[in-house]
Design a protein around this motif. Structure first.
Motif, mmCIF file in Angstrom:
data_model
loop_
_atom_site.group_PDB
_atom_site.id
_atom_site.type_symbol
_atom_site.label_atom_id
_atom_site.label_comp_id
_atom_site.label_asym_id
_atom_site.label_seq_id
_atom_site.Cartn_x
_atom_site.Cartn_y
_atom_site.Cartn_z
ATOM 1 N N THR A 114 15.485 3.473 2.482
ATOM 2 C CA THR A 114 14.629 3.982 1.505
ATOM 3 C C THR A 114 14.709 5.236 0.456
ATOM 4 O OG1 THR A 114 12.204 2.832 1.530
ATOM 5 C CG2 THR A 114 13.619 5.377 3.171
ATOM 6 N N THR A 115 13.871 4.807 -0.561
ATOM 7 C CA THR A 115 13.562 6.117 -1.367
ATOM 8 C C THR A 115 12.156 6.510 -1.254
ATOM 9 O OG1 THR A 115 13.126 4.834 -3.374
ATOM 10 C CG2 THR A 115 15.456 5.420 -2.266
ATOM 11 N N ILE A 116 11.979 8.301 -0.947
ATOM 12 C CA ILE A 116 11.201 9.152 -1.311
ATOM 13 C C ILE A 116 11.131 9.748 -1.458
ATOM 14 C CG2 ILE A 116 8.878 10.200 0.506
ATOM 15 C CD1 ILE A 116 10.986 8.862 2.766
ATOM 16 N N THR A 117 10.193 10.506 -2.835
ATOM 17 C CA THR A 117 9.818 11.113 -3.494
ATOM 18 C C THR A 117 9.158 12.905 -3.056
ATOM 19 O OG1 THR A 117 7.237 10.520 -3.855
ATOM 20 C CG2 THR A 117 8.961 9.939 -5.878
ATOM 21 N N HIS A 130 8.062 11.640 -13.579
ATOM 22 C CA HIS A 130 8.679 10.925 -12.389
ATOM 23 C C HIS A 130 9.577 11.986 -11.770
ATOM 24 C CE1 HIS A 130 9.967 8.215 -9.515
ATOM 25 N NE2 HIS A 130 8.604 7.220 -10.352
ATOM 26 N N ASP A 131 9.088 11.827 -10.626
ATOM 27 C CA ASP A 131 9.596 13.145 -9.254
ATOM 28 C C ASP A 131 11.313 12.044 -9.326
ATOM 29 O OD1 ASP A 131 8.008 14.819 -9.072
ATOM 30 O OD2 ASP A 131 7.576 13.542 -7.491
ATOM 31 N N PRO A 132 11.917 12.636 -9.118
ATOM 32 C CA PRO A 132 13.784 12.253 -8.537
ATOM 33 C C PRO A 132 13.029 11.591 -6.792
ATOM 34 C CG PRO A 132 13.217 14.814 -7.516
ATOM 35 C CD PRO A 132 11.895 14.152 -8.746
ATOM 36 N N GLU A 133 13.541 10.436 -7.003
ATOM 37 C CA GLU A 133 13.566 9.809 -5.760
ATOM 38 C C GLU A 133 15.164 9.945 -4.874
ATOM 39 O OE1 GLU A 133 11.726 7.086 -4.811
ATOM 40 O OE2 GLU A 133 10.641 7.174 -6.787
ATOM 41 N N VAL A 134 14.565 10.626 -3.571
ATOM 42 C CA VAL A 134 15.514 10.898 -2.978
ATOM 43 C C VAL A 134 15.678 9.386 -1.600
ATOM 44 C CG1 VAL A 134 15.718 12.546 -0.822
ATOM 45 C CG2 VAL A 134 14.474 13.351 -2.331
ATOM 46 N N LEU A 135 17.110 8.995 -2.250
ATOM 47 C CA LEU A 135 17.600 7.848 -0.591
ATOM 48 C C LEU A 135 18.241 8.654 0.190
ATOM 49 C CD1 LEU A 135 18.659 5.151 -0.607
ATOM 50 C CD2 LEU A 135 20.999 6.365 -1.401
ATOM 51 N N TYR A 136 17.528 8.333 1.811
ATOM 52 C CA TYR A 136 17.137 7.768 2.783
ATOM 53 C C TYR A 136 17.539 7.060 3.749
ATOM 54 C CZ TYR A 136 13.472 11.557 2.996
ATOM 55 O OH TYR A 136 12.596 12.742 2.954
ATOM 56 N N ARG A 137 19.269 7.293 3.836
ATOM 57 C CA ARG A 137 20.137 6.254 5.091
ATOM 58 C C ARG A 137 19.534 6.545 6.221
ATOM 59 N NH1 ARG A 137 24.375 7.168 1.238
ATOM 60 N NH2 ARG A 137 24.374 4.722 -0.012
ATOM 61 N N ILE A 138 19.499 5.832 6.555
ATOM 62 C CA ILE A 138 19.678 6.160 8.231
ATOM 63 C C ILE A 138 19.927 4.955 9.235
ATOM 64 C CG2 ILE A 138 17.753 5.811 10.593
ATOM 65 C CD1 ILE A 138 15.487 5.883 7.997
ATOM 66 N N GLY A 139 20.813 5.372 10.263
ATOM 67 C CA GLY A 139 21.976 3.982 10.748
ATOM 68 C C GLY A 139 23.233 4.469 11.882
ATOM 69 N N PRO A 140 23.438 4.154 12.493
ATOM 70 C CA PRO A 140 23.565 3.077 12.423
ATOM 71 C C PRO A 140 21.895 2.430 13.622
ATOM 72 C CG PRO A 140 25.029 3.847 14.952
ATOM 73 C CD PRO A 140 24.322 5.030 13.183
ATOM 74 N N LEU A 141 21.781 1.595 12.892
ATOM 75 C CA LEU A 141 20.920 0.725 13.745
ATOM 76 C C LEU A 141 21.852 -1.053 14.477
ATOM 77 C CD1 LEU A 141 18.428 -0.343 10.860
ATOM 78 C CD2 LEU A 141 18.167 1.346 12.357
ATOM 79 N N THR A 142 21.650 -0.334 15.478
ATOM 80 C CA THR A 142 22.572 -1.551 16.463
ATOM 81 C C THR A 142 21.339 -2.657 17.306
ATOM 82 O OG1 THR A 142 22.255 0.142 18.751
ATOM 83 C CG2 THR A 142 24.369 0.147 17.357
ATOM 84 N N THR A 143 21.432 -3.328 18.428
ATOM 85 C CA THR A 143 20.226 -4.018 19.022
ATOM 86 C C THR A 143 20.068 -4.049 19.684
ATOM 87 O OG1 THR A 143 21.948 -6.282 18.151
ATOM 88 C CG2 THR A 143 20.197 -6.309 20.280
ATOM 89 N N SER A 144 19.894 -2.349 20.119
ATOM 90 C CA SER A 144 19.658 -1.750 21.482
ATOM 91 C C SER A 144 18.486 -1.066 20.422
ATOM 92 C CB SER A 144 20.274 -1.099 21.753
ATOM 93 O OG SER A 144 21.391 -0.465 21.429
ATOM 94 N N THR A 145 18.878 -0.562 20.014
ATOM 95 C CA THR A 145 17.903 0.980 18.965
ATOM 96 C C THR A 145 17.489 0.126 17.814
ATOM 97 O OG1 THR A 145 19.712 0.613 17.229
ATOM 98 C CG2 THR A 145 20.244 2.456 19.520
ATOM 99 N N ALA A 146 17.113 -1.181 17.590
ATOM 100 C CA ALA A 146 16.437 -1.878 16.674
ATOM 101 C C ALA A 146 14.885 -2.549 16.729
ATOM 102 C CB ALA A 146 17.321 -3.120 15.511
ATOM 103 N N SER A 147 14.888 -2.262 18.091
ATOM 104 C CA SER A 147 13.673 -2.584 18.718
ATOM 105 C C SER A 147 12.997 -1.990 19.122
ATOM 106 C CB SER A 147 13.655 -4.030 19.138
ATOM 107 O OG SER A 147 14.858 -3.868 20.806
#
Length: 172
Positions: free
Chosen positions: A115-118, A155-172
């Motif tokens: 996602t991106t967040i200002t 416009h403010d910069p858009e900061v990319l947030y990368r979140i992972g790894p998502l796994t079956t056990s961590t995604a719910s």
């Protein structure tokens, strides 16, 4: 933050939800508002990678829109998240993210969320960092689009947030 209401229903949006999503985005006062037409299209073409939260009356009270990155199909890019002001503080945004990522992990095997967040959008920063913490996932940040790239004024910069790894056990 309190728990999301028990009568909250999280499901795929339909084109008939487009107007409500546009209003929620407009009322957020923080999101870049797209045309109403774009929300109608989003609810048709990207319903499978988006979610809407409905209150007891069936009306949308929040949404998250996203898509799978064409060059990284295991990555969900979250475009926008909005919750009706009357429903904020009840965990609806977190419930939307959790529900959507659980569904997409099961259906598409996603392993990463972006996602991106200002800078200064502390509500979004808290939402996504707590999402990562609940899953024990890493968060990396980098400027994706510098302020000078936007042609329509300041416009403010858009900061990319990368979140992972998502796994079956961590995604719910």
């Amino acid at each position: 933050m309190t728990a999301a209401p028990a009568d909250l229903l999280i499901e795929r949006p339909a084109p008939s939800d487009g107007a409500a999503l546009w209003r929620l985005a407009k009322d957020s006062k923080t999101l870049d508002l797209n045309s109403s037409y774009s929300y109608l299209l989003w609810c048709r073409d990207f319903a499978g990678t988006s979610a809407v939260a409905r209150g007891a009356d069936g009306e949308p009270v929040g949404f998250v829109t996203g898509y799978l990155r064409p060059d990284r199909p295991g990555t969900l890019l979250v475009w926008q998240v909005a919750v009706d002001p009357a429903y904020r503080g009840h965990g609806i945004a977190a419930a939307l993210l959790d529900g959507l990522t659980a569904r997409l992990t099961a259906e598409y095997g996603i392993t990463e969320l972006e996602t991106t967040i200002t800078p200064g959008n502390s509500a979004s920063e808290r939402l996504f960092t707590s999402f990562a913490e609940r899953r024990g996932a890493r968060v990396t940040r980098e400027v994706l689009f510098a302020a000078g790239l936007f042609p329509d004024g300041p416009h403010d910069p858009e900061v990319l947030y990368r979140i992972g790894p998502l796994t079956t056990s961590t995604a719910s």
